[in-house]
Motif scaffolding. Sequence first.
Motif, mmCIF file in Angstrom:
data_model
loop_
_atom_site.group_PDB
_atom_site.id
_atom_site.type_symbol
_atom_site.label_atom_id
_atom_site.label_comp_id
_atom_site.label_asym_id
_atom_site.label_seq_id
_atom_site.Cartn_x
_atom_site.Cartn_y
_atom_site.Cartn_z
ATOM 1 N N LEU A 5 0.850 -1.179 0.000
ATOM 2 C CA LEU A 5 0.000 0.000 0.000
ATOM 3 C C LEU A 5 0.893 1.239 0.000
ATOM 4 O O LEU A 5 2.085 1.139 0.301
ATOM 5 C CB LEU A 5 -0.890 0.035 1.249
ATOM 6 N N LYS A 6 0.316 2.372 -0.292
ATOM 7 C CA LYS A 6 1.097 3.600 -0.123
ATOM 8 C C LYS A 6 1.382 3.780 1.370
ATOM 9 O O LYS A 6 0.611 3.306 2.221
ATOM 10 C CB LYS A 6 0.347 4.803 -0.690
ATOM 11 N N ASN A 7 2.464 4.434 1.690
ATOM 12 C CA ASN A 7 2.898 4.562 3.076
ATOM 13 C C ASN A 7 1.809 5.184 3.951
ATOM 14 O O ASN A 7 1.242 6.232 3.619
ATOM 15 C CB ASN A 7 4.168 5.410 3.166
ATOM 16 N N GLN A 8 1.520 4.517 5.053
ATOM 17 C CA GLN A 8 0.500 4.985 5.984
ATOM 18 C C GLN A 8 0.680 4.303 7.331
ATOM 19 O O GLN A 8 1.221 3.191 7.410
ATOM 20 C CB GLN A 8 -0.910 4.707 5.454
ATOM 21 N N ILE A 9 0.229 4.964 8.388
ATOM 22 C CA ILE A 9 0.241 4.372 9.725
ATOM 23 C C ILE A 9 -1.085 3.650 9.931
ATOM 24 O O ILE A 9 -2.153 4.220 9.703
ATOM 25 C CB ILE A 9 0.441 5.448 10.813
ATOM 26 N N VAL A 10 -0.992 2.398 10.329
ATOM 27 C CA VAL A 10 -2.185 1.560 10.487
ATOM 28 C C VAL A 10 -2.260 1.052 11.919
ATOM 29 O O VAL A 10 -1.261 0.600 12.480
ATOM 30 C CB VAL A 10 -2.152 0.359 9.520
ATOM 31 N N THR A 11 -3.437 1.130 12.505
ATOM 32 C CA THR A 11 -3.655 0.523 13.820
ATOM 33 C C THR A 11 -4.844 -0.421 13.737
ATOM 34 O O THR A 11 -5.591 -0.406 12.746
ATOM 35 C CB THR A 11 -3.863 1.598 14.906
ATOM 36 N N TYR A 12 -5.000 -1.246 14.759
ATOM 37 C CA TYR A 12 -6.031 -2.289 14.725
ATOM 38 C C TYR A 12 -6.873 -2.236 15.994
ATOM 39 O O TYR A 12 -6.334 -2.181 17.101
ATOM 40 C CB TYR A 12 -5.374 -3.660 14.587
ATOM 41 N N GLN A 13 -8.185 -2.226 15.813
ATOM 42 C CA GLN A 13 -9.126 -2.289 16.924
ATOM 43 C C GLN A 13 -9.722 -3.688 16.960
ATOM 44 O O GLN A 13 -10.403 -4.115 16.037
ATOM 45 C CB GLN A 13 -10.240 -1.249 16.754
ATOM 46 N N ASP A 14 -9.443 -4.425 18.044
ATOM 47 C CA ASP A 14 -9.964 -5.780 18.164
ATOM 48 C C ASP A 14 -11.489 -5.793 18.206
ATOM 49 O O ASP A 14 -12.106 -4.959 18.882
ATOM 50 C CB ASP A 14 -9.457 -6.433 19.454
ATOM 51 N N SER A 15 -12.073 -6.753 17.521
ATOM 52 C CA SER A 15 -13.472 -7.107 17.761
ATOM 53 C C SER A 15 -13.480 -7.891 19.066
ATOM 54 O O SER A 15 -12.767 -8.891 19.205
ATOM 55 C CB SER A 15 -14.002 -7.981 16.624
ATOM 56 N N CYS A 16 -14.270 -7.440 20.046
ATOM 57 C CA CYS A 16 -14.280 -8.095 21.364
ATOM 58 C C CYS A 16 -14.538 -9.591 21.255
ATOM 59 O O CYS A 16 -13.835 -10.408 21.854
ATOM 60 C CB CYS A 16 -15.364 -7.471 22.252
ATOM 61 N N HIS A 17 -15.555 -9.947 20.494
ATOM 62 C CA HIS A 17 -15.929 -11.353 20.423
ATOM 63 C C HIS A 17 -14.919 -12.180 19.634
ATOM 64 O O HIS A 17 -14.713 -13.350 19.922
ATOM 65 C CB HIS A 17 -17.325 -11.490 19.824
ATOM 66 N N LEU A 18 -14.289 -11.562 18.645
ATOM 67 C CA LEU A 18 -13.259 -12.274 17.899
ATOM 68 C C LEU A 18 -12.087 -12.608 18.819
ATOM 69 O O LEU A 18 -11.546 -13.712 18.782
ATOM 70 C CB LEU A 18 -12.781 -11.434 16.713
ATOM 71 N N ARG A 19 -11.707 -11.659 19.645
ATOM 72 C CA ARG A 19 -10.566 -11.870 20.540
ATOM 73 C C ARG A 19 -10.946 -12.696 21.777
ATOM 74 O O ARG A 19 -10.240 -13.641 22.139
ATOM 75 C CB ARG A 19 -9.994 -10.518 20.977
ATOM 76 N N ASN A 20 -12.041 -12.338 22.428
ATOM 77 C CA ASN A 20 -12.366 -12.939 23.717
ATOM 78 C C ASN A 20 -13.043 -14.294 23.622
ATOM 79 O O ASN A 20 -12.934 -15.105 24.541
ATOM 80 C CB ASN A 20 -13.262 -11.985 24.524
ATOM 81 N N VAL A 21 -13.754 -14.535 22.526
ATOM 82 C CA VAL A 21 -14.481 -15.796 22.378
ATOM 83 C C VAL A 21 -13.805 -16.712 21.356
ATOM 84 O O VAL A 21 -13.549 -17.885 21.635
ATOM 85 C CB VAL A 21 -15.956 -15.557 21.987
ATOM 86 N N MET A 22 -13.477 -16.180 20.185
ATOM 87 C CA MET A 22 -12.829 -16.996 19.160
ATOM 88 C C MET A 22 -11.317 -17.083 19.358
ATOM 89 O O MET A 22 -10.633 -17.833 18.652
ATOM 90 C CB MET A 22 -13.151 -16.457 17.768
ATOM 91 N N LYS A 23 -10.790 -16.300 20.307
ATOM 92 C CA LYS A 23 -9.365 -16.323 20.677
ATOM 93 C C LYS A 23 -8.457 -15.982 19.489
ATOM 94 O O LYS A 23 -7.351 -16.509 19.359
ATOM 95 C CB LYS A 23 -8.963 -17.692 21.245
ATOM 96 N N THR A 24 -8.919 -15.100 18.612
ATOM 97 C CA THR A 24 -8.150 -14.703 17.436
ATOM 98 C C THR A 24 -7.647 -13.270 17.624
ATOM 99 O O THR A 24 -8.434 -12.326 17.613
ATOM 100 C CB THR A 24 -9.022 -14.787 16.168
ATOM 101 N N PHE A 25 -6.350 -13.118 17.843
ATOM 102 C CA PHE A 25 -5.775 -11.782 17.999
ATOM 103 C C PHE A 25 -4.452 -11.618 17.268
ATOM 104 O O PHE A 25 -4.142 -10.552 16.759
ATOM 105 C CB PHE A 25 -5.602 -11.416 19.482
ATOM 106 N N LEU A 26 -3.632 -12.668 17.154
ATOM 107 C CA LEU A 26 -2.361 -12.567 16.434
ATOM 108 C C LEU A 26 -2.544 -12.506 14.915
ATOM 109 O O LEU A 26 -1.905 -11.674 14.255
ATOM 110 C CB LEU A 26 -1.446 -13.740 16.808
ATOM 111 N N PRO A 27 -3.384 -13.362 14.296
ATOM 112 C CA PRO A 27 -3.491 -13.378 12.832
ATOM 113 C C PRO A 27 -3.775 -12.028 12.175
ATOM 114 O O PRO A 27 -3.075 -11.668 11.212
ATOM 115 C CB PRO A 27 -4.613 -14.389 12.571
ATOM 116 N N PRO A 28 -4.756 -11.242 12.630
ATOM 117 C CA PRO A 28 -4.974 -9.958 11.941
ATOM 118 C C PRO A 28 -3.776 -9.035 12.019
ATOM 119 O O PRO A 28 -3.456 -8.323 11.063
ATOM 120 C CB PRO A 28 -6.202 -9.369 12.655
ATOM 121 N N ARG A 29 -3.074 -9.055 13.127
ATOM 122 C CA ARG A 29 -1.892 -8.204 13.287
ATOM 123 C C ARG A 29 -0.762 -8.664 12.368
ATOM 124 O O ARG A 29 -0.053 -7.842 11.776
ATOM 125 C CB ARG A 29 -1.444 -8.222 14.747
#
Length: 442
Positions: free
Chosen positions: A326-350
Motif C-alpha cells: 500500500l502507499k505509506n500509511q500508519i495503520v492501527t487495529y481495533q480488536d473485535s471483542c468477540h473475535l478476541r475474547n471468544v474466538m481467541k483470534t488476535f495474532l493473525p490480523p496483526r
Amino acid sequence: MIEMTKREKAIQEAFKERMDETELLNCMRCGFCLPACPTYIETGFDETHSPRGRIALMKAVHDGLISPDDDVERSLNLCLGCRACEPVCPAGVQYGHLLEDARDIFNEYNRHSLPIKMVRKTIFEGLFPHQNRMANAIGLLSFYQRSGLQKATRKIGFIKLFPKHLRQMEKALPDVPSRKTMKNRPTNLSANTYQFKAKVAFFRGCLMDTMFMDTNDATLKLLQKAGCEIVIPEGQNCCGALHGHSGEMDKAKELAKRNIDAFENTDADYIIVNAGGCGAFLIDYDHLLKDDPEYAGRAKEFAAKMKDISQILYELDFHKQVPLSLKNQIVTYQDSCHLRNVMKTFLPPRALISAIQGANFREMEKADSCCGSAGIYNIIESEMSMKILDHKMEKVAETEAHTIVTANPGCLLQMKLGIEREGLSDRVRAIHIVDLLLEACD
C-alpha cells in the motif's frame, strides 16, 4: 423473607431452575475482571456494573436473597456483553453464558408496552431471520442514498431533528448496494490458484451480505487467492446473535438449527466467517444446543469447524505467498471483542497487517477494550456507548494512525462514527481487514 411481586417470584424461580449454579459459584470474587470491564470503569468503579457484581446479583436472585427488580435488570442491560472478563478470569467463568441466560429469563417475564412489542417482533421475527426481507430493507437505504433523498434531507435540515449521535451515525453509513445487485449472489467458487489448499463453507451473514456486501465479495476473492474452493450454502440464515443477546433465546436456537442443517452436508474442511460478533455466537452453538438431543452432537461438529477469515488466511500463509503493498500509511487495529475474547483470534490480523509493505503498524493501547458498539447497544445505550467511544478515539489519536482496521461490521461503523465525532473524516479512515488486504493485493 424478601417480599416479591408475583412476577418477581416467577423470575426468581426461573433463575433457580435455569441458571447454572455451578457457574455462578465458580466466581471467586477475586476482582481480576474489574480492570477489563468498560462499564465498571465508566460508571466510576460501581461494583453493580462489574462482572463479579453482576454475578453476585444473579446468585442473590437465584438464592432468593434479593428481588429481581428493575435495578438488577438495569445492571444486566447496561453490560456490553464484550466478554473481556472471561480471558482474565483465573476460574474460567463463562460470564457471557450466564448473562444471556439471565436476560432471557427477564425478557420472558417482561411486560413490554405495545410499541416495544411491535418493534421487537418486527426485528426478531419479521426482519433478521429472512434474508430477502433484509435485502429489501437495505434496498430502501440504497434508494435513500442514490436517489438524492439523502442530500435533500440534509439540505433542508430534516436530519437535524434526530439526536446528535444518530445524525453522525447516518453520515458514517457505508454506500450500500442496490436491491438488484444483492439478488445475484454466488453459491460455489473455485480456487483461482494452481495449488488447492482447502474446501471452505462461507457464512455470509445478514448485514454482511447486504449492507457490507462488498466486504463479503472481498472475503471470497481472498479465499480464492489463498487456494480455497468455496461453497456458500443457500439455506443459511442469521446467526442468532442479536436474538441471543437480547433475551430471545428460543428464536436464537431455531436459527442455529437451520444453519447447522444448511452447513453440515457441505463436506467443507472449515466454516469461515468475517464478522467477529457472528463468529463468536456461531462457535458457541455447542453450548446453545447442549440440551437438545437431536442437535447437541451436530452443534459440536459445526462449532469445531468455525474459523475467522484472518485465522484461515494466516494458517494458509496468505501473507507470505501473496505480495501485499500500500502507499505509506500508519495503520492501527481495533480488536473485535468477540473475535478476541471468544474466538481467541488476535495474532493473525496483526500478522496480516504487518506483512503489508508500506503499512506502518502501530499497536493501539487498549486495542482489546470494547469500542462501545456491541450490536445495537450504541443505539439503546447511547450515552454509555459514546463515553466508551470517546475514550477509544483518544487511544487512536495517540497512534497517529491514518487507517483504523477492524474485523466486525458493528466495530467498523462505530470507528467510522468516532472519526466523524472527532472531525477526522478528511484524514483518517476505518476499514474492514479483508477490504484492506484486497486493496493491498491490487
